[in-house]
Design an enzyme around this catalytic site. Structure first.
Site, PDB file in Angstrom:
ATOM      1  N   GLU A 163       0.799  -1.232   0.000  1.00  0.00           N
ATOM      2  CA  GLU A 163       0.000   0.000   0.000  1.00  0.00           C
ATOM      3  C   GLU A 163       0.831   1.280   0.000  1.00  0.00           C
ATOM      4  O   GLU A 163       0.809   2.042   0.981  1.00  0.00           O
ATOM      5  CB  GLU A 163      -0.956   0.010   1.205  1.00  0.00           C
ATOM      6  CG  GLU A 163      -1.891  -1.183   1.252  1.00  0.00           C
ATOM      7  CD  GLU A 163      -2.964  -1.055   2.338  1.00  0.00           C
ATOM      8  OE1 GLU A 163      -2.900  -0.112   3.152  1.00  0.00           O
ATOM      9  OE2 GLU A 163      -3.887  -1.889   2.352  1.00  0.00           O
ATOM     10  N   GLU A 359      -5.133  -8.640   0.933  1.00  0.00           N
ATOM     11  CA  GLU A 359      -5.744  -8.338   2.232  1.00  0.00           C
ATOM     12  C   GLU A 359      -7.223  -8.070   2.041  1.00  0.00           C
ATOM     13  O   GLU A 359      -7.620  -7.325   1.145  1.00  0.00           O
ATOM     14  CB  GLU A 359      -5.161  -7.070   2.885  1.00  0.00           C
ATOM     15  CG  GLU A 359      -3.856  -7.258   3.581  1.00  0.00           C
ATOM     16  CD  GLU A 359      -3.339  -5.956   4.196  1.00  0.00           C
ATOM     17  OE1 GLU A 359      -4.156  -5.128   4.657  1.00  0.00           O
ATOM     18  OE2 GLU A 359      -2.114  -5.772   4.197  1.00  0.00           O
TER      19      GLU A 359
HETATM   20  C1  FCB Z   1      -4.323  -2.124   5.669  1.00  0.00           C
HETATM   21  C2  FCB Z   1      -2.935  -2.459   6.162  1.00  0.00           C
HETATM   22  C3  FCB Z   1      -2.884  -3.525   7.216  1.00  0.00           C
HETATM   23  C4  FCB Z   1      -4.040  -3.418   8.181  1.00  0.00           C
HETATM   24  C5  FCB Z   1      -5.350  -3.267   7.455  1.00  0.00           C
HETATM   25  C6  FCB Z   1      -6.549  -3.191   8.342  1.00  0.00           C
HETATM   26  O1  FCB Z   1      -4.335  -0.847   5.149  1.00  0.00           O
HETATM   27  O2  FCB Z   1      -2.117  -2.874   5.092  1.00  0.00           O
HETATM   28  O3  FCB Z   1      -1.631  -3.446   7.847  1.00  0.00           O
HETATM   29  O4  FCB Z   1      -3.812  -2.404   9.079  1.00  0.00           O
HETATM   30  O5  FCB Z   1      -5.317  -2.142   6.638  1.00  0.00           O
END
Ligand code: FCB
Length: 453
Positions: A163, A359
């Site tokens: 990110e 994620e």
């Molecule tokens: C993302 C992050 C991860 C976690 C999630 C909830 O932005 O990459 O580390 O904090 O959010």
């Protein structure tokens, strides 16, 4: 709902959020140590000093992971453990920790998937200017290649950055993440140097890689929708899409920055940090793109000036809009269709790389019941709906190859400290005891069946 054979199921974590052991094994401070110890920076005053103490409990965590039936584990390496001051030789003790973790995973038949940078920049590099400085890109590539050389006998999937939008913009435009800077131009420079570092790192790692290795990057992408069809709102959505999605996707997969985005930021930068050859360097073809998805971003044009502080540099007039949908504990609206839309859009508009959901997950106010269990039906419902959205994207032709749930276990949720629980496994922060939640058992059924009945 049956996923394709070989679909990669996994869970994800990040070094600073779980490891603790800040001053052990030769680790030096990172910008997150500095930031979390800055009064007022973290809502709750929490720090990652101990976190889940994963550094000492990794073997137990790998056992728990094996019970989930997952074939993959995505975790990040702490640069300040490996090259503690940002430059120089590898710290063997730091390397040894990850080497033991990797062996423990492989022993359980779990493939390690490494992220090289999940936000914990060595403080020493911040002291020299951090990501707004061009030199940090080269330091990152040097770190990547040094670590890759020592671990690529066992690690075959390498993600450069997690990110970059968050590191660049939350860290440098609004300052709610480390290093806590509030300067739109510094944020844009950071985004560029992060992606330059990504491109340099991939080239350098590939030069010494075997044919079975894959390289890519993880972006947090989200549909940006206009709240109404008023042209001002439509334009606000275009600008947010530009500064959230296309500012990364276009240099990565189309060879250069979108012109409209450069125009949108022209009041705050002349973009002279983009040097000849940089765009070609960033455009080195990745094998995969990781998508982190949590929410959609509906926006409208508000009343504030464009020069006001904004997570989209130079767009201080843009406001996010709530649609009144159910929310997670983060206050993020639950909308699985956004996951379908973003996967199919990347597949359609940026064809080539394999796609992974690296994620997705949800924080809920989990409590341990009198029966000693954590019942989290909302998380099961959330995951089920998002898995179905991803499955639909595959049926419609998207090259989605795997899905990593955030997160393996409750952990230090950045600016929110320990108040937000994203784990499949509950962590008691007093005793550090781990308790798999109902969702962990549900997820294990899903991974073992490669889908749901
Ligand atoms: C993302 C992050 C991860 C976690 C999630 C909830 O932005 O990459 O580390 O904090 O959010």
């Amino acid at each position: 709902m049956q996923f394709p054979d070989g679909f990669a199921w996994g869970t994800a974590t990040a070094s600073y959020q779980i490891e603790g052991a800040l001053d052990e094994g030769g680790r030096a401070p990172s910008i997150w140590d500095t930031f979390s110890h800055t009064p007022g920076a973290i809502e709750t005053g929490d720090t990652g000093d101990v976190a889940d103490d994963h550094y000492h409990r990794y073997a137990e965590d790998v056992e728990l992971m094996a019970d989930l039936g997952v074939g993959w584990y995505r975790f990040s390496l702490a640069w300040p453990r490996l090259i503690p001051h940002g430059t120089g030789a590898i710290n063997e003790q730091g390397l040894d920790f990850y080497s033991r973790l990797i062996d423990a995973l492989l022993d359980k038949g779990i493939q390690p998937w490494v992220t090289l940078y999940h936000w914990d920049l060595p403080q020493a590099l911040q002291d020299q200017g951090g990501w707004p400085e061009r030199d940090t890109a080269q330091r990152f590539a040097d770190y990547a290649v040094a670590v890759h050389e020592r671990l690529h006998d066992r690690v075959k999937h390498w993600t450069t950055l997690n990110e970059p939008w968050v590191s660049a913009f939350l860290g440098h435009a609004v300052g709610v993440h480390a290093p806590g800077i509030k300067d739109g131009e510094a944020a844009l420079r950071s985004a560029h140097h992060l992606m330059l570092g990504h491109g340099l790192a991939i080239d350098a790692m590939r030069a010494q890689a075997g044919a079975d290795e894959q390289f890519g990057v993880t972006l947090n992408l989200h549909p940006a929708d206009p709240a109404t069809d008023d042209p001002a709102d439509v334009d606000a959505a275009r600008r947010v899409d530009g500064l959230a999605n296309r500012i990364f996707l276009d240099p990565l997969l189309r060879g250069g920055y979108p012109r409209d985005v450069l125009e949108d930021v022209s009041a705050i930068t002349d973009a002279s940090y983009i040097q000849d050859g940089d765009e070609a360097q960033i455009a080195v073809q990745p094998d995969f793109v990781g998508i982190n998805y949590y929410f959609r971003t509906p926006v409208r044009k508000g009343e504030k000036a464009r020069s006001e502080l904004s997570p989209w540099p130079g767009q201080g007039d843009v406001e996010t809009v709530s649609r009144g949908l159910p929310q997670t504990e983060m206050g993020w609206e639950i909308d699985p269709s956004g996951l379908y839309d973003i996967i199919t859009r990347v597949a359609r508009e940026y064809p080539g790389p394999d796609l992974y959901v690296t994620e997705n997950g949800a924080a809920f106010a989990d409590v341990k019941g009198d029966d000693g269990q954590v019942h989290d039906p909302q998380r099961i419902e959330y995951l089920d709906a998002h898995f179905r959205a991803a499955h639909r994207a595959i049926e419609d032709g998207a090259p989605l190859r795997g899905y990593f749930v955030w997160s393996l276990m409750d952990n230090f949720e950045w600016a929110f400290g320990f108040t937000k629980r994203f784990g499949l496994i509950h962590v008691d922060y007093e005793t550090l005891e781990r308790t798999p939640k109902d969702s962990a058992r549900w997820f294990a059924e899903t991974t073992r069946a490669n889908g749901r009945p």
